[in-house]
Scaffold this motif. Structure first.
Motif, PDB file in Angstrom:
ATOM      1  N   ARG A 184      -5.953   2.174  -6.977  1.00  0.00           N
ATOM      2  CA  ARG A 184      -5.867   3.548  -6.458  1.00  0.00           C
ATOM      3  C   ARG A 184      -4.439   4.051  -6.392  1.00  0.00           C
ATOM      4  NH1 ARG A 184      -9.640   1.728  -1.987  1.00  0.00           N
ATOM      5  NH2 ARG A 184     -11.693   1.949  -2.956  1.00  0.00           N
ATOM      6  N   ASN A 185      -3.473   3.134  -6.445  1.00  0.00           N
ATOM      7  CA  ASN A 185      -2.069   3.532  -6.416  1.00  0.00           C
ATOM      8  C   ASN A 185      -1.419   3.533  -7.794  1.00  0.00           C
ATOM      9  OD1 ASN A 185      -1.390   4.247  -3.755  1.00  0.00           O
ATOM     10  ND2 ASN A 185      -1.372   2.100  -3.111  1.00  0.00           N
ATOM     11  N   GLN A 197      -1.240   5.589 -10.026  1.00  0.00           N
ATOM     12  CA  GLN A 197      -0.496   6.815 -10.319  1.00  0.00           C
ATOM     13  C   GLN A 197       0.114   7.409  -9.051  1.00  0.00           C
ATOM     14  OE1 GLN A 197      -3.049   9.260 -12.974  1.00  0.00           O
ATOM     15  NE2 GLN A 197      -1.696   8.507 -14.578  1.00  0.00           N
ATOM     16  N   ASN A 198       0.396   6.562  -8.074  1.00  0.00           N
ATOM     17  CA  ASN A 198       1.156   6.994  -6.898  1.00  0.00           C
ATOM     18  C   ASN A 198       2.626   6.866  -7.282  1.00  0.00           C
ATOM     19  OD1 ASN A 198       2.526   7.207  -4.497  1.00  0.00           O
ATOM     20  ND2 ASN A 198       0.990   6.091  -3.302  1.00  0.00           N
ATOM     21  N   PHE A 199       3.141   7.944  -7.878  1.00  0.00           N
ATOM     22  CA  PHE A 199       4.459   7.850  -8.513  1.00  0.00           C
ATOM     23  C   PHE A 199       5.593   7.678  -7.512  1.00  0.00           C
ATOM     24  CE2 PHE A 199       1.864  10.090 -11.748  1.00  0.00           C
ATOM     25  CZ  PHE A 199       1.855   9.061 -12.677  1.00  0.00           C
ATOM     26  N   ASN A 200       5.397   8.142  -6.280  1.00  0.00           N
ATOM     27  CA  ASN A 200       6.413   7.877  -5.251  1.00  0.00           C
ATOM     28  C   ASN A 200       6.541   6.374  -5.020  1.00  0.00           C
ATOM     29  OD1 ASN A 200       7.082  10.593  -4.542  1.00  0.00           O
ATOM     30  ND2 ASN A 200       5.135  10.760  -3.462  1.00  0.00           N
ATOM     31  N   MET A 214       0.795  -1.219   0.000  1.00  0.00           N
ATOM     32  CA  MET A 214       0.000   0.000   0.000  1.00  0.00           C
ATOM     33  C   MET A 214       0.834   1.279   0.000  1.00  0.00           C
ATOM     34  SD  MET A 214      -2.896  -1.609   0.220  1.00  0.00           S
ATOM     35  CE  MET A 214      -3.803  -0.092   0.108  1.00  0.00           C
ATOM     36  N   GLU A 215       2.022   1.231   0.624  1.00  0.00           N
ATOM     37  CA  GLU A 215       2.853   2.442   0.648  1.00  0.00           C
ATOM     38  C   GLU A 215       4.321   2.049   0.743  1.00  0.00           C
ATOM     39  OE1 GLU A 215       1.788   4.884   4.002  1.00  0.00           O
ATOM     40  OE2 GLU A 215       1.559   3.207   5.365  1.00  0.00           O
ATOM     41  N   ARG A 248      -4.885  -1.571 -13.205  1.00  0.00           N
ATOM     42  CA  ARG A 248      -5.282  -0.371 -13.925  1.00  0.00           C
ATOM     43  C   ARG A 248      -6.161   0.498 -13.035  1.00  0.00           C
ATOM     44  NH1 ARG A 248      -8.965  -0.450 -19.453  1.00  0.00           N
ATOM     45  NH2 ARG A 248      -8.946   1.785 -19.895  1.00  0.00           N
TER      46      ARG A 248
END
Lengths: 337, 337, 337, 337
Positions: C185-186, C188-191, C165-166, C207
């Motif tokens: 949901r992640n 496009q969590n580019f980090n 998740m992170e 996707r």
């Protein structure tokens, strides 16, 4: 049109593509990039781009010219101002259209029109034919309704706008209505558009529920193609995933249309939101964004309305809206007429 | 219908809502929850739910019954099998419809039909009227086209499916075509649906580009309302934000329709994807998901096709598709007929 | 990149645009058409196209190269086959991933895995961290959960797939899981993507709910950019206006990805539809369309599942699905492994 | 929650459903209608509605209470006014936020802030971390950037708003920024929301690109759940099929939020449209619809901007916007502060 070849395209494939395009009547010029060779196709022939897209070695096709011409700002730089017996849409003028969803009786129309005229409204709307999503609902008064709205409008010196549903009704509408309206579901009813292109009355063309702005302008092109230039576009909400409103009113269509086309654009916040309490803020927003008019459903007794009562305003609420809008318009260099 | 009152609704507001609903002809019963009072409205009257939604103290309205009845699985538990001169859609049968987008000439139809019939196709399609998005494109052969497809279909012992565009064409189609098709843009052309409800021929009803499945079934309800039960639904892609395909083919509509309705559902992957190389995998997927038929654009020479060539298959590619589909069907208890 | 000038663009404006593009490091070549002048810009520099779009006289900008390179079929022609301890995704292989939404207890995982392994499943899934849309729901067992799934998978000789998740959880997942999953949901969590690009384990990239296929491939590009080539794409439904299903499963993404990219693509019909009875037909459809794997939520007691029970299958229903899918795969030249 | 049974549901099935719901901790009451039996479930337990939906005889489930409580208008009737060092959002106050997409240098920020402060802007924005869709773009100055914006804001007596990207950055933002912004892509990053719920600074929560208003309010609920009440919602465009704008700015979200929630709502027309010439009309529209603030990208030299230059305004164009907005606000009973 530009034909972008794949990085792996052979010389033979490039040549084949060039021959194909020439055979369709285009001139070609070739640009070789680091990765892609690009073939430019010059000419005004009609072609289905996908025909080229499936040739061997072709990566994708790029359309350069827009599909519409007469409706484009490039074709006509100045704003079109549609003048309906002195009521103007476009340029510095905004026009207010109001009235019930459906013509129900002479009394209803007379009562509503009297109050609207007193407020300052000059265009009276009302539906005569009402095919509904359910086969079991009220379907409209037909010609009888058109006679009523005509008589009432004349009494209060107003102009009539009403929706035509199919080609067989055109003559009737030409007789009774000053503005013919094409509904959202008919935006791509090309038979109807073709038949309407022959008449010489102003037409309001609503945007389809899932139509892109480009498709909307293509439909306007149909209406313009026989010489009638009095086309008014009307945004009324598009379908999205959001469920809090019936549709999502696309206010940004106003500046987009203003850039792409010379035609006037008005907004229908009643259908765009579907609920009365959203109509006032969205009307103000529309005018502030540069709309050339606002079409609102007003009923003297919404609770008793046979159709779309919940999105209809009472005349007194409409008066507030009218005054708000009248105050905002000058801030963007326009005036209600 | 259930009327959910706001947590802050007063007794007076609740009573007022109850009176309003009774006045519309419903019986009511009240349930008081921790937070909300809920009023149940029982009856089969027609009402615009938003009329209630705007009463004071009302939070929201919940529809319980579906708007369609005749089209629902609740109304008819068994699958409807539409039999067109021996070709069956529905139940354990899948039917294959194929042919060009547009009827261009006798030679074209004869060549295509000959090859399709040899493969095993029993339903021949082809458009006679082709109103296009651009006013400057080929518009179809009209009645001449219908005569051609009829003659060719008879020669190869096939059944004809063709799209009717407006009410004035219905008699013509009844004369020449075995199945009348309603296009996606006409799915909510209620005048046309009403006029079609009176005929006694099988009808293919395409889903509108931005129509929900519930709206689609409402349109089917129109067609069913005068006793014609031979309605075939056809999914052909919905509009989404995705740009890699022309539309997004909603394969999940197949199991959804199977649950909600007794009507057969077929898939049109040619329009749904817009490109030839997606047609084969999406056809296989459709059959695997339980479709009752597949409609495919086939042209003996797609490069020369006057319309939609890029999404048309060659007969030999179609043969591969036909055989793939024929092999998958038995795995889900169905057979191609 | 191609810069299309307006029909009204002056020579000065064209020159200015050329100078601007050259200053950004591109070579240029000019093509003059009947209506438009087009400037081709050749080079691999990074540029925000809108910077050019707002220059005077510019009509629009056309991108020719895709934004992703490493993920593209042009970069690597052969299918990537991701091999996870002998389980293969891609090429002629389909892999089956199954397990509960959330790891709840050793007993639950052991019971589920035992049954799945007996059916033939080789990849066990289960969530350890479950941030939910509501702050008031069960949030997962955390590291304790990862230990459980690892132990159970080893017992039944299975491979583990679980969602990270992170960034702070990456080390934990590298220790316990064979495949790391990035949720929709992640996407496009580019980090997170950047941090994941440094690890050397296979990654499943779901996707995003409203992501185009091009954006999805751009996110894959992030993951590929540090040398890890074992990326598996997973379609799980996109958001549309349709309400009968939770999302619209975009089956056509399978052939689209197969054309644009070399990466394997699997399907998650459980999230894509949200209801158990749609999972079986959509799984069959996915395999028939060419998917490289299917991820399914299975729970030995869905009624008691702490999360997403309604879209979970019972092991016995899953067995039917497994067998159906196994029968379809060979028809398209693939095999379940 | 209401459980609507199928018309064909047996007494046993109804009883079973009742038992199931009671076992989950709800009270029940039953209403028998003409067609459907409806079971009301009263209680504040958490339940996945689909668990009930799949019981035998159940037709569908209807949620009555909203999923959010603290964010709802029912919970708090009066408008929340968020006060950031004297700058107010909500109630009768609109606040103007402006500044560049990205902090590039002290000179850039100083130049921009000087001009903005002179116009009357009191909130300065600027991004310190810029994960981009492409892994090959400029990624931001980080803490150095935050120091710059803090110093410049203090110099011109402004308040700072900047976007936090992940939990590990929260401390840094708490130190330098007055308002923390959560970007659209993080709207459902529940780990980040949870960690942000513990801080005591105002937070701007952008709406996700494909998020419904209900989901947006659920995310606000996360932020509110630990006692921080200073949440500002920000609409920035949703994804639709329309391609003429980057996104479709949903102006109707303003009146919808005003009805459902007490939280202030501001609009970001820069990201919502993606092109400079749409920013002015959409800003006017937002204020006219009742927005509590406007966030605009302004750069003293957009052509040289490292990020999103094309949607950035020059200070002089922004001044026109500021003045237009200032003139419209009083017409709807609000004032710029």
């Amino acid at each position: 049109m530009l034909i972008v070849m794949k990085p792996t395209a052979t010389e033979d494939q490039i040549e084949e593509a060039v021959e194909f395009i020439k055979a369709k009547g285009f001139d070609t010029h070739i640009s070789k990039g680091d990765i892609h060779t690009v073939i430019g196709a010059v000419g005004d022939k009609s072609i289905d781009m996908r025909d080229v897209e499936i040739l061997d070695g072709v990566d994708n096709i790029i359309k350069i010219s827009t599909s519409y011409k007469l409706a484009s700002r490039a074709f006509k730089q100045d704003d079109t101002v549609v003048d309906v017996n002195g009521v103007k849409f476009g340029g510095e003028y905004c026009a207010m259209i109001a009235g019930p969803c459906t013509i129900e009786s002479y009394e209803q129309m007379d009562e509503t029109a009297k109050q609207l005229a007193a407020i300052g409204v000059r265009v009276l709307r009302g539906g005569a034919f009402k095919p509904r999503t359910s086969p079991y609902s009220f379907q409209g008064l037909g010609e009888e309704g058109l006679k009523i709205i005509r008589e009432v409008a004349d009494k209060y010196n107003m102009v009539v706008a009403s929706e035509v549903m199919e080609s067989s009704q055109i003559d009737l509408f030409v007789e009774y209505s000053d503005i013919l309206q094409v509904g959202a579901r008919n935006m791509q009813n090309f038979n109807l558009l073709r038949d309407l292109s022959y008449i010489k009355k102003p037409i309001i063309l609503k945007r389809g529920l899932s139509s892109t702005i480009e498709e909307w302008l293509m439909s306007a092109e149909y209406l313009l193609s026989d010489g009638n230039g009095d086309i008014i576009l009307c945004e009324r909400g598009i379908r999205t995933f959001e469920r809090a409103t019936r549709n999502t009113l696309d206010i940004s269509a106003i500046p987009v249309i203003k850039k792409l086309s010379h035609l006037p654009i008005i907004i229908d916040p009643s259908h765009g939101t579907g609920l009365r309490d959203k109509v006032l803020p969205m009307s103000r927003a529309s005018i502030a964004a540069g709309a050339d008019g606002i079409m609102i459903e007003v009923h003297h007794n919404p609770v008793k309305a046979l159709c779309d009562g919940p999105q209809s305003l009472l005349p007194k609420d409409y008066e507030k809206l009218f005054n708000d809008v009248k105050a905002i318009a000058p801030l963007i260099g326009k005036q209600i007429n």
